[in-house]
Enzyme design. Sequence first.
Site, short mmCIF file in Angstrom:
data_model
loop_
_atom_site.label_atom_id
_atom_site.label_comp_id
_atom_site.label_asym_id
_atom_site.label_seq_id
_atom_site.Cartn_x
_atom_site.Cartn_y
_atom_site.Cartn_z
N LYS A 224 87.74 22.83 39.05
CA LYS A 224 88.23 24.16 39.42
C LYS A 224 89.35 24.07 40.45
CE LYS A 224 84.45 26.77 37.59
NZ LYS A 224 83.21 27.53 37.74
N ARG A 259 77.12 21.60 36.00
CA ARG A 259 77.95 21.88 34.82
C ARG A 259 79.28 21.15 34.98
NH1 ARG A 259 81.87 25.60 33.16
NH2 ARG A 259 81.61 26.38 31.04
N1 HH2 Z 1 82.39 28.32 34.97
C1 HH2 Z 1 83.15 28.57 33.90
C2 HH2 Z 1 82.58 29.06 32.71
N2 HH2 Z 1 81.25 29.26 32.62
N3 HH2 Z 1 79.09 29.19 33.59
C3 HH2 Z 1 78.30 28.95 34.65
N4 HH2 Z 1 76.97 29.15 34.57
N5 HH2 Z 1 78.82 28.48 35.84
C4 HH2 Z 1 80.16 28.27 36.00
O1 HH2 Z 1 80.57 27.87 37.12
C5 HH2 Z 1 81.03 28.52 34.89
C6 HH2 Z 1 80.45 29.00 33.68
C7 HH2 Z 1 84.63 28.33 33.96
O2 HH2 Z 1 84.93 27.01 33.61
P1 HH2 Z 1 85.40 26.48 32.14
O3 HH2 Z 1 84.37 26.78 31.10
O4 HH2 Z 1 85.75 25.07 32.25
O5 HH2 Z 1 86.72 27.27 31.87
P2 HH2 Z 1 87.07 28.54 31.00
O6 HH2 Z 1 86.27 29.69 31.48
O7 HH2 Z 1 88.55 28.70 31.19
O8 HH2 Z 1 86.69 28.22 29.57
#
Ligand code: HH2
Length: 286
Positions: A224, A259
Amino acid sequence: MSPSTPEAFAGLTLDRPRLMGIVNATPDSFSDGGHHATADAAIDHALRLEDEGADILDIGGESTRPGAEPVAPDEEIRRVAPVIERLAARASARLSVDTRNADVMSAALDAGAHIVNDVSALTHDPASLELVARRDVPVILMHAQGDPRTMQNDPQYDDVVADVAAYLAARREVCVNAGIARGHIALDPGIGFGKTMAHNLALISGVDAICGLGSAVLLGASRKGFIGHLSGVAEAHERVNGSVAAALAGVMRGVQLIRVHDVSATREALAVWQAIADARPPAATR
Ligand code: HH2
């Protein structure tokens, strides 16, 4: 283990930290958008993460990065359902669906998902609470302030750790009152979701307060923005070292579920951390 420490979540014992590998079946995710946009690519990626040691594979079809536009549930289902269906036949890891929409949750559970992961803590879609209760599945409730489109516009808290802990405890009670089993609920402070750098750091530093609520806790700091700022690494996919540091800071404070994008690197670091933690003599014999 103290009596209030959960011993399992989604059938996984929590005697050691568990890794959730991120599988974004999206064209626009912040760190790997577009790389796994076809079902075949997402499945290959997911199986690789399982080989590397992921206990849970988190499949998402909507980016929730700051500024992201919402995706229609039909499109989200088109992205995630085939991936989940084929992974359910081939992977032994638990499968979670990362969505805010009840129709997507329902289709994903039909396709073989075991866990619902909702960044809105079941507030975005009024049908989601009843759906999770009826399907009797584990759910991850994440704190977010505001919507992905606007959440980074000057987020405010009185005391970020206390405010987020109180919100998560209150959402858990709403879920329990709606019929969701308490042991089926994990909590997540939502790093980067309506938080400044100082908020993110305070939440990781104080995550033991959220662990003290007595549910399993998931931390998602991987790649992040604040890690990029602190480590001076502009490219999200190169933020591995800083992400591992954040994961270790979490498990040292009691987080059981991490995660991550980089499963291998995190698993290796956790193996060393765990061995050191296990070598500590019990307090009574010191
Ligand atoms: N962060 C993201 C998405 N889903 N779910 C949980 N439970 N906790 C988190 O911190 C979280 C999440 C954002 O990260 P990412 O999936 O890598 O990116 P994007 O939302 O752009 O797909």
